[in-house]
Design an enzyme around this catalytic site. Structure first.
Site, mmCIF file in Angstrom:
data_model
loop_
_atom_site.group_PDB
_atom_site.id
_atom_site.type_symbol
_atom_site.label_atom_id
_atom_site.label_comp_id
_atom_site.label_asym_id
_atom_site.label_seq_id
_atom_site.Cartn_x
_atom_site.Cartn_y
_atom_site.Cartn_z
ATOM 1 C CG HIS A 188 -29.689 66.585 11.110
ATOM 2 N ND1 HIS A 188 -29.862 66.462 12.478
ATOM 3 C CD2 HIS A 188 -28.776 67.569 10.954
ATOM 4 C CE1 HIS A 188 -29.099 67.346 13.101
ATOM 5 N NE2 HIS A 188 -28.427 68.036 12.192
ATOM 6 C CG ASP A 402 -36.954 58.728 9.672
ATOM 7 O OD1 ASP A 402 -36.304 59.788 9.617
ATOM 8 O OD2 ASP A 402 -38.005 58.602 10.323
HETATM 9 C C1 G6P Z 1 -36.124 67.008 9.227
HETATM 10 C C2 G6P Z 1 -34.889 67.731 8.735
HETATM 11 C C3 G6P Z 1 -34.706 69.068 9.454
HETATM 12 C C4 G6P Z 1 -35.989 69.862 9.384
HETATM 13 C C5 G6P Z 1 -37.153 69.064 9.961
HETATM 14 C C6 G6P Z 1 -38.494 69.813 9.876
HETATM 15 O O1 G6P Z 1 -35.913 66.518 10.507
HETATM 16 O O2 G6P Z 1 -33.736 66.925 8.868
HETATM 17 O O3 G6P Z 1 -33.651 69.801 8.857
HETATM 18 O O4 G6P Z 1 -35.846 71.094 10.074
HETATM 19 O O5 G6P Z 1 -37.270 67.862 9.228
HETATM 20 O O6 G6P Z 1 -38.749 70.223 8.584
HETATM 21 P P1 G6P Z 1 -38.926 71.759 8.194
HETATM 22 O O7 G6P Z 1 -38.970 71.762 6.702
HETATM 23 O O8 G6P Z 1 -40.228 72.186 8.815
HETATM 24 O O9 G6P Z 1 -37.769 72.549 8.743
#
Ligand code: G6P
Length: 499
Positions: A188, A402
Site C-alpha cells: 500500500h 504517499d
Molecule cells: C498506512 C499503511 C497501513 C496502516 C495505516 C495506519 O495506510 O499503509 O498498513 O494500517 O497506515 O497505520 P497503523 O500503524 O496505525 O496501522
C-alpha cells in the site's frame, strides 16, 4: 457466521511444526494484514453494535468484506491489544483469525522494524531509518506467526492475499510451506528506488520474501519498476517485462512472480450517499457558520505523519497570511491530524513541531472572533469527514511521499456539485489518476503558495471542468474495481515472457 468446520489432516505450519489444530476451520480465500478490519469499541460508542467491536473505516475492508461472506473467506490479523489472546470470531459476516502480539513484538516488529525502519526507508528517507538486528529478528518471527495462521486455516489451493509492508516475508514462507496456494501481495505504500532500498541490511531477504508471491501489486507503475530493478540488482533475478523468473537453489525457474500497478481507490457509493444526505449537508453548513462563514475554508486531513507535508503546508499558509494574500476572517485552515504511532520518536517530535507552529500562527494572526488554523488532533467518523469535505472550498494534500492518498479521492467524490478545488502533491500516488488537480511540488514553497492562491481564486467554470474530469476518473475506478482487477490478475494463467 462461523467458518466451515471440515475434517482436515493435521497441517504443517510455515515453521514446519505440526499445528496440532487439525479441526481448525479452513477457507478458500484469506486476507492477511497487520491489523484486523475491526477495532474494539466501548458500549454506546460510534459504530457499536453490542459486540464490543466495530468495523474499521477504510476502503480495503469495504472492498473485501463482501468477498469474505460470498466465498469461504477469512481475515487474519492483529486485534490491536498487546499480550492478549483472542480466539477466532465472526463480525459483520466476516470470519476473523486474530494473531497475538506481545508487548515486545509491538515495540520491535511494529513500532521498530515496520514503522521506524521500513516506513521512512520506503518514503524517500524523509526521516532517517534506523537499522537494528533485534528489530529484524522480531519482524521475521512475527511474519512467521502470520504465515503459520494462514497455513493452519487455508484450504488446499486457496487464494491468499497478503497486505502491506509489515508482512513482506509472508509470501515466501507460505510458498515454502504450502506450494498449493495462490499467493498475492499488495504494497500500500511506495516502493523505493534501488539506490535507497540498498541501505537495508536485509534487502535480499525482503525481495526474496516478496518473490514468494505469484503477483505483487503496487500503487504506481514507478513502484513496480523500482521493485523489479531491485530484484535484478540484489538477487540477480531475470526480469522480463512485468515478470520476474524466480529461481530455486539449483538455478531452475520455480515460478514466475509478476509485478504490476493496481492503484487503490475508495468506496465511491458510501461517500456519494453521505454527501447527498440532508443531515450531512446541514452539518457542513453548520461547520461554516461555526467558523464565522469565511469566504474560503481550506482543509487538510491526515494521519499525523511526517510523510504528509503538514509542516510545508503550514509554512506556505503562514507566508500567505504574512503577505496578506489571505486574511483571517476571510480564510480559515482546518487541519485534522489524526493521532498515529504515538510511541515512535519521530511521530512525537512531529507532533511537538506541528503544534508549536499552529500555536505560533494562531497567536500571531487570530482575532477575538476568528482563527487562522482550527487544529484538531482527533479521528472522526466518515460522516463528519464528508461534512468537512462539503464545507471546504480547497483541499490541501501536500504529501512529501504517499503511496496513494485516499483523502484526495474522498474529497473529489464528495463534491457532487462539481465545485471546490484540490491542491495535490505530485509525490502522492493519486497524482497519477487525478491529473486535473492543481499538481505541485510541496518542497517548492513558492509553487505551493501559487497553487493555493490559484485554488482560492479559481473561477467556478474552471473548478467545474477540473472536478468533473476527476470525479469521472474516480467514479469509474472505485475500490471494488481495484480488488476485482487484482484478484482477476492473480488467478490468470501466466504465459512465460522470454522476449
Ligand atoms: C498506512 C499503511 C497501513 C496502516 C495505516 C495506519 O495506510 O499503509 O498498513 O494500517 O497506515 O497505520 P497503523 O500503524 O496505525 O496501522
Amino acid at each position: 457466521m462461523q467458518g466451515p468446520e471440515r475434517d482436515k489432516p493435521e497441517t504443517k505450519t510455515a515453521s514446519g511444526a505440526a499445528s496440532g489444530d487439525g479441526s481448525a476451520a479452513t477457507y478458500d480465500f484469506m486476507v492477511v494484514s497487520n491489523r484486523l478490519p475491526v477495532d474494539r469499541c466501548a458500549p454506546g460508542e460510534h459504530g457499536d453494535d453490542g459486540s464490543g467491536w466495530r468495523r474499521s473505516p477504510g476502503g480495503l475492508v469495504t472492498a473485501l468484506a463482501p468477498m469474505m461472506t460470498k466465498t469461504d473467506g477469512a481475515w487474519v490479523g492483529w486485534h490491536g491489544a498487546p499480550d492478549e489472546t483472542v480466539t477466532p470470531f465472526s463480525h459483520g459476516g466476516m470470519d476473523l483469525v486474530p494473531v497475538q502480539l506481545s508487548t515486545d513484538d509491538v515495540e520491535l516488529y511494529y513500532e521498530g522494524f515496520s514503522n521506524a525502519t521500513l516506513w521512512p526507508l520506503y518514503h524517500d528517507v524523509i526521516a532517517p531509518p534506523e537499522f537494528h538486528r533485534t528489530w529484524w529478528d522480531s519482524y521475521r518471527k512475527v511474519n512467521r506467526r502470520f504465515a503459520d495462521a494462514v497455513v493452519r486455516h487455508a484450504d488446499h489451493g486457496a487464494t491468499v492475499w497478503v497486505q502491506d509492508y509489515q508482512l513482506q516475508l509472508v509470501p515466501r514462507m507460505l510458498r515454502e510451506a504450502r506450494p498449493d496456494l495462490r499467493i498475492g501481495f499488495f504494497n500500500h505504500i511506495p516502493f523505493p528506488p534501488p539506490e535507497i532500498f540498498a541501505q537495508l541490511p536485509w534487502r535480499q531477504a525482503i525481495i526474496d520474501g516478496l518473490l514468494g508471491a505469484d503477483l505483487v501489486g503496487f500503487q504506481r507503475s514507478s513502484d513496480a519498476g523500482n521493485f523489479m530493478r531491485s530484484a535484478r540488482r540484489f538477487l540477480g533475478a531475470s526480469v522480463k517485462q512485468q515478470q520476474v523468473h524466480v529461481k530455486g537453489q539449483n538455478g531452475d525457474i520455480t515460478h514466475i512472480a509478476r509485478a504490476q500497478a493496481f492503484p487503490i481507490s475508495i468506496d465511491v457509493r458510501q461517500v456519494t450517499e453521505l454527501a447527498n444526505k440532508p443531515e450531512i449537508i446541514e452539518r457542513a453548513r453548520q461547520i461554516r457558520q461555526d467558523l464565522g462563514n469565511p469566504k474560503t475554508i481550506l482543509l487538510g486531513v491526515d494521519r499525523l505523519d511526517y510523510t504528509k507535508g503538514i509542516r510545508h503546508r503550514l509554512k506556505a499558509y503562514e507566508e500567505l497570511l504574512n503577505e496578506q494574500k489571505l486574511t483571517v476572517g476571510d480564510a480559515t485552515l482546518i487541519q485534522v491530524a489524526s493521532p498515529s504511532r504515538e510511541r515512535v520518536e519521530q511521530y512525537r517530535l512531529l507532533r511537538e513541531e506541528v503544534e508549536g507552529t499552529v500555536g505560533h500562527i494562531n497567536g500571531t494572526y487570530d482575532t477575538i472572533e476568528n482563527t487562522a488554523v482550527r487544529y484538531l488532533h482527533h479521528s472522526y467518523p466518515i460522516e463528519e469527514m464528508v461534512a468537512l469535505y462539503l464545507a471546504a472550498d480547497v483541499m490541501l494534500v501536500t504529501a512529501l511521499r504517499d503511496g496513494m492518498n485516499l483523502v484526495a479521492k474522498e474529497y473529489v467524490t464528495a463534491r457532487t456539485g462539481n465545485d471546490g478545488a484540490l491542491v495535490l502533491s505530485e509525490f502522492a500516488g493519486a497524482a497519477d489518476q487525478l491529473k486535473q488537480a492543481l499538481l505541485m511540488n510541496p518542497h517548492d514553497i513558492d509553487g505551493l503558495k501559487d497553487a493555493v492562491m490559484r485554488a482560492v481564486n479559481m473561477s467556478p467554470k474552471e473548478a467545474a471542468r477540473r472536478m468533473r474530469s476527476m470525479r469521472k476518473q474516480i467514479l469509474d475506478h472505485d475500490v471494488d474495481h481495484w480488488s476485482a482487477d487484482f484478484l482477476h490478475a492473480l488467478n490468470e494463467k501466466v504465459v512465460r515472457d522470454d522476449s
